[in-house]
Design an enzyme around this catalytic site. Structure first.
Site, short mmCIF file in Angstrom:
data_model
loop_
_atom_site.label_atom_id
_atom_site.label_comp_id
_atom_site.label_asym_id
_atom_site.label_seq_id
_atom_site.Cartn_x
_atom_site.Cartn_y
_atom_site.Cartn_z
N HIS A 19 0.85 -1.18 0.00
CA HIS A 19 0.00 0.00 0.00
C HIS A 19 0.89 1.23 0.00
CE1 HIS A 19 0.79 0.48 4.27
NE2 HIS A 19 0.24 -0.69 4.56
N HIS A 22 4.02 1.48 2.29
CA HIS A 22 5.24 0.81 1.81
C HIS A 22 5.84 1.63 0.67
CE1 HIS A 22 2.54 -2.67 3.08
NE2 HIS A 22 3.52 -2.68 3.97
N CYS A 133 1.77 -13.39 20.71
CA CYS A 133 0.78 -13.05 19.68
C CYS A 133 1.38 -13.44 18.33
CB CYS A 133 0.43 -11.57 19.71
SG CYS A 133 -0.56 -11.11 18.26
N CYS A 136 1.63 -10.36 15.92
CA CYS A 136 2.82 -9.50 16.08
C CYS A 136 4.09 -10.31 15.90
CB CYS A 136 2.88 -8.86 17.45
SG CYS A 136 1.50 -7.82 17.84
N CYS A 150 -4.58 -9.25 22.08
CA CYS A 150 -3.72 -8.28 21.41
C CYS A 150 -4.61 -7.25 20.71
CB CYS A 150 -2.82 -8.98 20.40
SG CYS A 150 -2.05 -7.80 19.27
N HIS A 153 -4.29 -7.07 16.79
CA HIS A 153 -4.77 -8.15 15.93
C HIS A 153 -6.09 -8.74 16.40
CE1 HIS A 153 -0.50 -7.84 14.92
NE2 HIS A 153 -0.97 -8.02 13.71
N LYS A 303 -6.21 4.54 9.92
CA LYS A 303 -4.96 3.78 9.89
C LYS A 303 -4.95 2.82 8.70
CE LYS A 303 -2.36 1.38 13.20
NZ LYS A 303 -2.17 0.65 14.38
N LYS A 306 -2.94 -4.04 8.33
CA LYS A 306 -3.04 -5.16 7.39
C LYS A 306 -4.48 -5.56 7.12
CE LYS A 306 1.51 -6.60 8.02
NZ LYS A 306 1.92 -5.63 9.02
O1 ME8 Z 1 7.61 -4.24 9.79
N1 ME8 Z 1 3.04 4.97 6.90
O2 ME8 Z 1 7.20 -5.04 7.67
P1 ME8 Z 1 5.90 -4.21 7.25
C1 ME8 Z 1 4.33 5.03 6.56
N2 ME8 Z 1 8.83 -7.03 8.02
N3 ME8 Z 1 5.07 3.93 6.29
C2 ME8 Z 1 4.48 2.74 6.35
C3 ME8 Z 1 3.13 2.60 6.69
C4 ME8 Z 1 2.39 3.79 6.97
N4 ME8 Z 1 1.11 3.77 7.30
N5 ME8 Z 1 2.81 1.30 6.68
C5 ME8 Z 1 3.95 0.63 6.34
C6 ME8 Z 1 7.84 -5.00 8.85
N6 ME8 Z 1 4.95 1.48 6.14
C7 ME8 Z 1 8.99 -5.97 8.95
C8 ME8 Z 1 10.25 -5.19 8.71
S1 ME8 Z 1 12.88 -4.99 8.40
C9 ME8 Z 1 14.17 -5.87 8.87
C10 ME8 Z 1 11.51 -5.98 8.80
C11 ME8 Z 1 6.31 1.13 5.73
O3 ME8 Z 1 5.41 -4.86 6.00
C12 ME8 Z 1 7.34 1.69 6.69
O4 ME8 Z 1 8.59 1.66 6.08
O5 ME8 Z 1 4.96 -4.08 8.37
C13 ME8 Z 1 7.30 0.68 7.81
O6 ME8 Z 1 8.41 0.76 8.67
C14 ME8 Z 1 7.26 -0.59 7.02
O7 ME8 Z 1 6.45 -0.28 5.87
C15 ME8 Z 1 6.68 -1.77 7.77
O8 ME8 Z 1 6.51 -2.80 6.86
#
Ligand code: ME8
Length: 641
Positions: A19, A22, A133, A136, A150, A153, A303, A306
């Site tokens: 989204h 990312h 959880c 998480c 949690c 979730h 927000k 997921k």
């Molecule tokens: O945490 N606003 O993966 P993830 C801004 N796999 N950036 C956002 C966002 C938002 N609402 N949502 C996601 C993980 N991001 C782990 C990371 S790294 C070794 C492992 C972006 O898929 C932002 O960069 O939940 C955030 O830190 C990341 O996606 C989280 O991605």
């Protein structure tokens, strides 16, 4: 030669479709990489996917697929999204790859051999029992849960007891703290740095490196009853992708010899600012130079999680605005590092204002006049056209200051530098009235003006290339430019275009976006600062407001109204009169002598026939109005930002 630049995004979980959250991080990393390359630096940009853990196994089962089939499918979504956004990553790391597994083994082996300063093993085995959880993917504390559930979730945490290998995180915290304090390890922005220092002061304890219960992951090389804890697995991606376990030369170049920068949102701060450097310290590996944590985006106040909330698929946005404009719109909504609420109906307004009106129109107006008056060939420059010197001195500063913003992780500001230059180009065009010069047959003067505008467009085609690579390539072909002159250095010179080259615009570069959807979007207008935006200002408009500290030196009521006071204010370098609607809340005596904050660069206006040269800031709550005067220690004339 500056050292190479190595930038990473987080590796994204495969149980979610990409989204714009990312996309925000990924476009930013792409932008920074392209900009450093433009400035002559070597750069490596890593992104990828985080594919292990119970969540993925659960999601695969629900989808009736094997784990790896499920991962392949989502990886494909991410790769397609990045392709559609023109993301030019150097490498895409998957944690299910063989090379990654080897790196996890290598780092864990190195950590197992490490001793802490007081001679203890950095890794030890123990039992862990606690609520876990699977959403998480972590053991939870009582604080994390609400009635055992949690909240993130909405599922009950399971009570798990198992043998784990633990990592003595606490032993490494003093050294991490020292490096943060000495800025050897930069955590940005400052607010996040403080947050990390605060965490170090809390008793955050050790963490376990392995899991017994989880079934989808990397088995430990020294105990295959255990899988590597997902965060240990995931964090290691940053080194596995550049050859930690299989390519020493590449690793020396991109880790040991590079400026290493991790970009992400603030949600994963603890893992990157404490767990990861501690793991590296134990393993005897250099720690990153910088972790930059940008803000968290919401969409229309909701927000993007997921399972819940509003999400915008970047591919849909690309369909609507095109890849280049989507990149531009994403990075220009908010200062990088600050949370923001994406308001979808703003996109169209901003596209039309910045890209169609400001940039697109400048290109088409200039190309049209060159077509009709110079047979589509670039006329000769003329150095003494009025206004040219001022325009040139503006243009000269743009590349340097934009690059300084890039080095300080402020993509929004770097882009604003270029857009401000476009605006200066438009102003120059309007001020010199080339259409009149054409009518009057002042061909040399006309040619000089159009030449200068083409130079501005050439510089802009370089400066905006990192954010809109394809569109700037289009602009460069209008100017008959090839890639040999695509460098930051080239943006620093003027009179670079060769007179006589073809200047030809076949199709508008940024056609106006059809405002069909929202009533708010119908109010789209030029970025004149007077747009009817339902009361909302563009960032650019707001950035133009100059706020200053002032002292009220005299105040009196305005006859015939209970609401207005006429104030004489001292702005440090000048005195002014303003009219303010504060008479119901402050008497002239009360307000005299107070420090206030005023918007100092407004056009003078007459209110009830009395001239007002500025506007003061006040806050209203519960029907009471209070002057904004937090800066009361500052001298009059201080800038407020
Ligand atoms: O945490 N606003 O993966 P993830 C801004 N796999 N950036 C956002 C966002 C938002 N609402 N949502 C996601 C993980 N991001 C782990 C990371 S790294 C070794 C492992 C972006 O898929 C932002 O960069 O939940 C955030 O830190 C990341 O996606 C989280 O991605």
């Amino acid at each position: 030669m500056p050292n190479p630049f190595y930038v990473t995004t987080p590796i994204y979980y495969v149980n979610d479709r990409p989204h714009i959250g990312h996309a925000y991080t990924t476009v930013a990393a792409d932008f920074l990489t392209r900009f450093h390359v433009l400035a002559g630096r070597e750069a490596f940009f890593l992104t990828g996917t985080d594919e292990h853990g119970s969540k993925v196994a659960e999601a695969a089962q629900a989808a009736g697929l094997s784990e790896i089939e499920f991962c392949d499918r989502t990886v494909d979504h991410f790769k397609k999204a990045w392709e559609s956004l023109l993301i030019n990553y150097s490498y895409f790391i998957r944690t299910t790859s063989e090379r990654h597994k080897k790196a996890v083994w290598k780092i864990l082996d190195a950590m197992r051999q490490a001793k802490t300063d007081d001679g203890q093993d950095a890794v030890y085995s123990d039992y862990y029992e606690g609520p876990y959880c699977t959403g998480c993917e972590k053991f939870m504390t009582e604080k994390d849960l609400v009635d055992g559930i949690c909240p993130l979730h909405n599922r009950k945490a399971e009570l798990i007891k198992e043998k784990n290998y633990f990592f003595r995180l606490s032993a490494y915290l003093p050294e991490i703290k020292r490096r943060i304090k000495s800025n050897e390890f930069l955590i940005l922005p400052e607010e996040r740095r403080r947050e990390v220092l605060g965490l170090i002061e809390q008793d955050i304890g050790d963490f376990s490196l392995s899991r017994e219960k989880v079934k989808w992951g990397i088995p430990l090389s020294f105990d295959d009853s255990q899988l590597a804890y997902v965060w240990v697995d995931a964090l290691t991606n940053y080194v596995s992708a550049i050859g930690y376990a299989d390519d020493q030369e590449s690793f020396d170049k991109w880790w040991n010899g590079a400026e290493v920068v991790h970009l992400m949102a603030k949600d994963i701060l603890k893992f990157h600012c404490l767990y990861w450097p501690a793991m590296l310290l134990a393993a005897g590996v250099k720690i990153p130079d910088t972790v930059f944590l940008h803000g968290f985006l919401t969409v229309d106040g909701e927000k993007m999680s997921k399972s819940l909330g509003k999400k915008i698929d970047p591919i849909d946005m690309v369909k609507e605005f095109g890849a280049d404009a989507t990149r531009y719109l994403l990075l220009t909504q908010f200062p990088f590092g600050i949370d923001g609420d994406i308001q979808v109906d703003r996109f169209t307004r901003q596209y039309n204002s910045d890209l169609a009106n400001d940039l697109g129109n400048l290109v088409s107006r200039v190309a049209k006049l060159i077509a009709t008056n110079f047979d589509s060939k670039l006329p000769d420059p003329k150095k003494d056209v009025p206004g040219l010197k001022a325009l040139m001195s503006k243009a000269e500063k743009v590349p340097g200051s934009a690059y300084a913003h890039v080095k300080h992780f402020a993509p929004d500001k770097a882009i604003a530098e270029a857009i401000n230059l476009v605006r200066a180009g438009n102003k120059y065009f309007t001020d010199t009235e080339p259409w009149k010069l054409a009518k009057e047959g002042q061909t040399d003067e006309l040619g000089g003006v159009l030449y200068a505008c083409c130079e501005i467009l050439r510089i802009v085609s370089i400066m905006l290339h990192p954010i809109m690579p394809n569109k700037m390539q289009e602009l460069r072909s209008v100017l008959s430019l090839d890639d040999s002159t695509l460098s930051l250095k080239n943006a620093q010179i003027f009179f670079e275009l060769k007179p006589g080259v073809k200047i030809e615009l076949k199709e508008s570069i940024f056609p106006r976006h059809d405002v069909k959807k929202t009533a708010a979007a119908k109010t789209d207008s030029k970025s004149s600062g007077n747009s009817d935006n339902n009361g909302l200002l563009d960032f650019a408009e707001f950035a133009r407001a100059k706020l200053k500290v002032a002292v009220v030196i005299e105040a009196e009521k305005i006859e015939g109204t209970d609401k207005l006071l006429k104030l004489q204010i001292d702005l440090g370098t000048e005195k002014r009169q303003i009219v303010a609607g504060v008479a119901e809340f402050y008497t002239p005596e009360e307000i005299t002598g107070k420090k206030i904050i005023v918007v100092s660069n407004l056009k003078p206006a007459k209110i009830r026939g009395v001239e007002s040269n500025g506007m003061l800031l006040a806050a209203k709550s519960g029907g009471k109005l209070t002057l904004v005067s937090l800066a009361s220690d500052l001298p009059a004339g201080s800038d407020v930002s």
